[in-house]
Structures are given as structure tokens and as C-alpha cells.
Write a protein that holds these residues in place. Sequence first.
Motif, PDB file in Angstrom:
ATOM      1  N   MET A   1       0.838  -1.172   0.000  1.00 38.97           N
ATOM      2  CA  MET A   1       0.000   0.000   0.000  1.00 38.97           C
ATOM      3  C   MET A   1       0.882   1.233   0.000  1.00 38.97           C
ATOM      4  O   MET A   1       0.914   2.007   0.934  1.00 38.97           O
ATOM      5  CB  MET A   1      -0.888   0.006   1.236  1.00 38.97           C
TER       6      MET A   1
ATOM      7  N   LYS B   1      -5.418  -6.118  -3.725  1.00 39.83           N
ATOM      8  CA  LYS B   1      -5.812  -7.397  -3.128  1.00 39.83           C
ATOM      9  C   LYS B   1      -7.002  -7.219  -2.187  1.00 39.83           C
ATOM     10  O   LYS B   1      -7.833  -8.113  -2.054  1.00 39.83           O
ATOM     11  CB  LYS B   1      -4.632  -8.016  -2.367  1.00 39.83           C
TER      12      LYS B   1
ATOM     13  N   ASN C   1      -4.893  -1.601   5.708  1.00 34.20           N
ATOM     14  CA  ASN C   1      -6.003  -1.166   4.863  1.00 34.20           C
ATOM     15  C   ASN C   1      -7.336  -1.452   5.547  1.00 34.20           C
ATOM     16  O   ASN C   1      -8.219  -0.586   5.642  1.00 34.20           O
ATOM     17  CB  ASN C   1      -5.919  -1.886   3.517  1.00 34.20           C
TER      18      ASN C   1
ATOM     19  N   HIS D   1      -0.417   4.764   0.902  1.00 36.68           N
ATOM     20  CA  HIS D   1      -0.685   4.929   2.331  1.00 36.68           C
ATOM     21  C   HIS D   1       0.606   5.286   3.056  1.00 36.68           C
ATOM     22  O   HIS D   1       0.628   6.172   3.899  1.00 36.68           O
ATOM     23  CB  HIS D   1      -1.238   3.645   2.922  1.00 36.68           C
TER      24      HIS D   1
ATOM     25  N   ASP E   1      -8.075   1.487  -1.704  1.00 34.43           N
ATOM     26  CA  ASP E   1      -7.850   0.123  -1.237  1.00 34.43           C
ATOM     27  C   ASP E   1      -6.725  -0.532  -2.014  1.00 34.43           C
ATOM     28  O   ASP E   1      -6.573  -0.313  -3.218  1.00 34.43           O
ATOM     29  CB  ASP E   1      -9.129  -0.712  -1.407  1.00 34.43           C
ATOM     30  N   HIS E   2      -5.963  -1.346  -1.322  1.00 34.10           N
ATOM     31  CA  HIS E   2      -4.962  -2.193  -1.953  1.00 34.10           C
ATOM     32  C   HIS E   2      -5.678  -3.074  -2.982  1.00 34.10           C
ATOM     33  O   HIS E   2      -6.796  -3.541  -2.736  1.00 34.10           O
ATOM     34  CB  HIS E   2      -4.296  -3.045  -0.868  1.00 34.10           C
TER      35      HIS E   2
ATOM     36  N   ASP F   1       0.188  -4.566   4.728  1.00 30.12           N
ATOM     37  CA  ASP F   1      -0.590  -3.660   3.883  1.00 30.12           C
ATOM     38  C   ASP F   1      -2.083  -3.963   3.956  1.00 30.12           C
ATOM     39  O   ASP F   1      -2.908  -3.049   4.083  1.00 30.12           O
ATOM     40  CB  ASP F   1      -0.130  -3.777   2.430  1.00 30.12           C
ATOM     41  N   MET F   2      -2.433  -5.233   3.849  1.00 34.64           N
ATOM     42  CA  MET F   2      -3.836  -5.630   3.859  1.00 34.64           C
ATOM     43  C   MET F   2      -4.493  -5.323   5.204  1.00 34.64           C
ATOM     44  O   MET F   2      -5.606  -4.797   5.268  1.00 34.64           O
ATOM     45  CB  MET F   2      -3.954  -7.121   3.547  1.00 34.64           C
TER      46      MET F   2
END
Length: 211
Positions: A1, A16, A109, A4, A13-14, A105-106
Motif C-alpha cells: 500500500m 488485493k 487497509n 498509504h 484500497d490495496h 498492507d492488507m
Amino acid sequence: MGQHHQTQTTCWDHPKMTELYQSLADLNNVRFSAYRTAMKIRRLQKALCLDLLDIGVAQNTFEQLKLTNNSQPLSVPDVINCLTSVYDGLEQEYKDLVNVPLCVDMCLNWLLNVYDTGRSGKIRTLSMKIGLLSLSKGHLEEKYKHLFSQVASAGGTCDQRQLGLLLHEAIQIPRQLGEVAAFGGSNIEPSVRSCFHSKKLFSALHVTASI
């Protein structure tokens, strides 16, 4: 990300994560709300690898990082620091299952989408803790204990304000998934009043069991 990390914004949003949300939308045809919500959260939990995170390990991480002031706002770098500690530990145990950069990252997010709807680039320490503890693995009674401890006073009790804080943070998870209506909506005051009226404080945590 990357965006971010560089700008500390929460406006996208990422890729994924976008894929994950699309897959969650496919579950909307499940008829019964409790099953539908549980399936969405289970899929989310596995995508974030939080099904591998022992709830006691999560609590120990918070303590090691001295995240004791639950009202303290955390910036994006603060959250990344905590998540990196969490996922570095998981990678050591589940090397083939955990991609640390992607998981950080996820999960970042997701936490921002749930707890930073105003797009401030910050979330409260309590919010991050409740989010991670709710999706970690552990027996239900153990989860109740750890969740309750986040808002309880030193004497192990909580008043209506403290219980309201816990339920408010917990209900944000199904809210973000579009499932809050099934659990009485975003207004947690009736649940808090009912809980204290019956003098069974721990029964209020059954609300979080629905998550």
C-alpha cells in the motif's frame, strides 16, 4: 500500500483488498444473516492471516510495544510498527503462509477502513486492539476475557461508558461489512442498558460473539 505509506491517506484500497471485498460481496446471497456475517468474517480473517494469530500472543505484542493508553491516537507508521511485529512473529512460525509486507498492507487497509471512516490517517489504540483481538484465534471465553480487559478498570469491572466503548468498537466490524442491521444497528446504548439492568455484565459480550 505504497500510497498509504507515503501520504498517510486512507482514500484507496490495496488491489488485493479490492479483490477480497468483491469476493465477500458474493456471500450476500447467503440467506441467514448470522451465517452470512460469520462467513464474511472468516474469509476476512483468513485473508489477513489473523486465523494464525494466537490471542495471547497478540496481547503480549501490545504489552511489549507499551500500547497501554487505549485512548491514544495511532498514526499510520505507529500501526505499521505494531502490525510488522505481529506478522514477523507469524512468519517465523508459518513461513509458507505469511507474506509480511502484503499482510501488513492488507491489515492496515482493513483497520483504516473500519476505524478511520473520517479519513484522518489515525485510529485509536483501542480500535486497533479490538480489531486484531476480534479476528485472532482463541477459545470464545478467552476472547471475552481479553476483549473485556481492554476496557475494564484496575479492579476488573467496567461501567456503562467502558462497556459502551467495547461494544462500539466491536460493532464496527460487521458495520464495515454491511451487516450491522442484523445486530441491532450501530446504536449500542440499548444493549448497554439491558446488560446493566439485568446485572449480568458479561452477557453483553455475547454481542461480540456475533462478530
